[in-house]
Enzyme design. Structure first.
Site, PDB file in Angstrom:
ATOM      1  N   GLY A  99      11.588   4.266   8.042  1.00  0.00           N
ATOM      2  CA  GLY A  99      11.068   5.600   8.299  1.00  0.00           C
ATOM      3  C   GLY A  99      11.113   5.945   9.783  1.00  0.00           C
ATOM      4  N   HIS A 157       2.924   4.559  -0.372  1.00  0.00           N
ATOM      5  CA  HIS A 157       2.568   5.972  -0.481  1.00  0.00           C
ATOM      6  C   HIS A 157       3.861   6.781  -0.566  1.00  0.00           C
ATOM      7  CE1 HIS A 157       3.670   5.990   3.730  1.00  0.00           C
ATOM      8  NE2 HIS A 157       2.667   5.170   4.052  1.00  0.00           N
ATOM      9  N   LYS A 179       8.988   7.590  11.059  1.00  0.00           N
ATOM     10  CA  LYS A 179       7.568   7.459  11.436  1.00  0.00           C
ATOM     11  C   LYS A 179       7.388   6.340  12.474  1.00  0.00           C
ATOM     12  CE  LYS A 179       3.008   6.950  10.756  1.00  0.00           C
ATOM     13  NZ  LYS A 179       2.798   5.621  10.228  1.00  0.00           N
ATOM     14  N   HIS A 224       6.806   5.730   1.681  1.00  0.00           N
ATOM     15  CA  HIS A 224       7.588   4.597   1.158  1.00  0.00           C
ATOM     16  C   HIS A 224       8.455   5.054  -0.023  1.00  0.00           C
ATOM     17  CE1 HIS A 224       3.891   2.403   2.750  1.00  0.00           C
ATOM     18  NE2 HIS A 224       4.855   1.842   3.433  1.00  0.00           N
ATOM     19  N   ALA A 252       0.869  -1.184   0.000  1.00  0.00           N
ATOM     20  CA  ALA A 252       0.000   0.000   0.000  1.00  0.00           C
ATOM     21  C   ALA A 252       0.908   1.236   0.000  1.00  0.00           C
ATOM     22  CB  ALA A 252      -0.976  -0.007   1.173  1.00  0.00           C
TER      23      ALA A 252
END
Ligand code: AMP
Length: 282
Positions: A149, A35, A151, A38, A33
């Site tokens: 990441g 985005h 994140k 990535h 998935a």
């Protein structure tokens, strides 16, 4: 771009490249998935290595029994397009049985203590699943560098510790958080949000920015910063705080005083979707 399905194929690709001098392999592990977050990792790998493999694997062992493994977005064609556009050489997309051939009594990799902190507290076993699958990917691809990441900052801490403990040869490279224009950190799970939940979700990045601005004004006391972050969340009562923490980024241990490099991390549920955000304080 080649699509590889087996560990043997990935290993063959990697070994053939390693046989020639000057080649370096970058690995970007993902659950798909894809985005722009990535994509930024793939670009960083492209810039830092001569060859890039992107892995696409929704890893069952990092999901809890009541989590979203079954409904996690799987969009293979779109992911191929992103990886191709960003210049990946190889997309490694194995079946679950390929990475877990003996699922009933699989070998696991665990980083003790760190695995139980931050996200590991509300997601028992999550980081064991992450450490296990990343180890498998590292053994298969033998990358010079692997790109992750910020994140998922706690994941980075676990994987840094794992590579240090196991003396793995792969360098962990951490890339900045990519956000939407309004501040929301990009996540594959944002797809679960309704429009009104997406608006509510902005409270995570608002809390992160708020704490960063307090630190910029000179506030260092964790008790004050954490209380203030909790206060920000009061504006969105439907968002349920999972954890708000100020920790040492290496040990994930709570700190009393923020210093440069301290990790401020938030996790919260918007509806049934668990979202995370963070900042490394400067
Ligand atoms: P995932 O597919 O969610 O497992 O993420 C794969 C990699 O992409 C992990 O290293 C994540 O930290 C990274 N990633 C996810 N979202 C973002 C983002 N918004 N910005 C930068 N990297 C991200």
């Amino acid at each position: 771009m080649q699509v590889l399905r087996t560990v043997a194929e990935l290993r063959r690709w990697s070994r053939a490249l390693r046989a020639a001098s000057g080649n370096t392999i970058g690995l970007v592990p993902t659950m798909g998935a894809l985005h722009a977050g990535h994509a930024s990792l793939i670009r960083a790998a492209r810039a830092g290595c001569t060859h890039v493999a992107v892995s696409l694997f929704v890893n069952p062992t990092q999901f809890g029994p009541h989590e979203d493994f079954a409904r996690y977005p799987r969009v293979f064609e779109a992911d191929c397009a992103v990886a191709w556009a960003e210049g990946a050489d190889v997309l490694f997309a194995p079946a679950v049985e390929e990475l877990y051939p003996n699922s009933a009594d699989s070998t696991l990799v665990e980083v003790p203590v760190l695995s139980q902190r931050l996200d590991g507290q509300s997601r028992p076993g999550h980081f064991r699943g992450v450490a296990t699958v990343v180890t498998k990917l590292f053994i298969a691809a033998e990358p010079d560098r692997a790109y992750f990441g910020q994140k998922d900052a706690a994941q980075v801490a676990v994987l840094r510790r794992m590579t240090a403990d196991l003396r793995l040869a792969t360098e962990i490279v951490v890339c900045p958080i990519v956000r939407d224009a309004d501040g929301l950190a990009l996540s594959s799970r944002n797809a679960y949000l309704t429009p009104s939940q997406r608006t509510q979700a902005l409270i995570l990045s608002r809390a992160v920015r708020h704490v960063e601005s307090l630190v910029a004004q000179g506030e260092r006391r964790a008790s004050v910063l954490l209380a203030s972050a909790h206060g920000v969340f009061a504006a969105e009562p439907e968002v349920r705080i999972d954890s708000i923490a100020l920790v040492d980024w290496a040990t994930l241990e709570p700190v009393e005083t923020a210093v440069p490099g301290t990790l401020f991390a938030v996790a919260a549920r918007v509806g049934s979707t668990r979202l995370i955000d963070n900042a490394i304080l400067s």
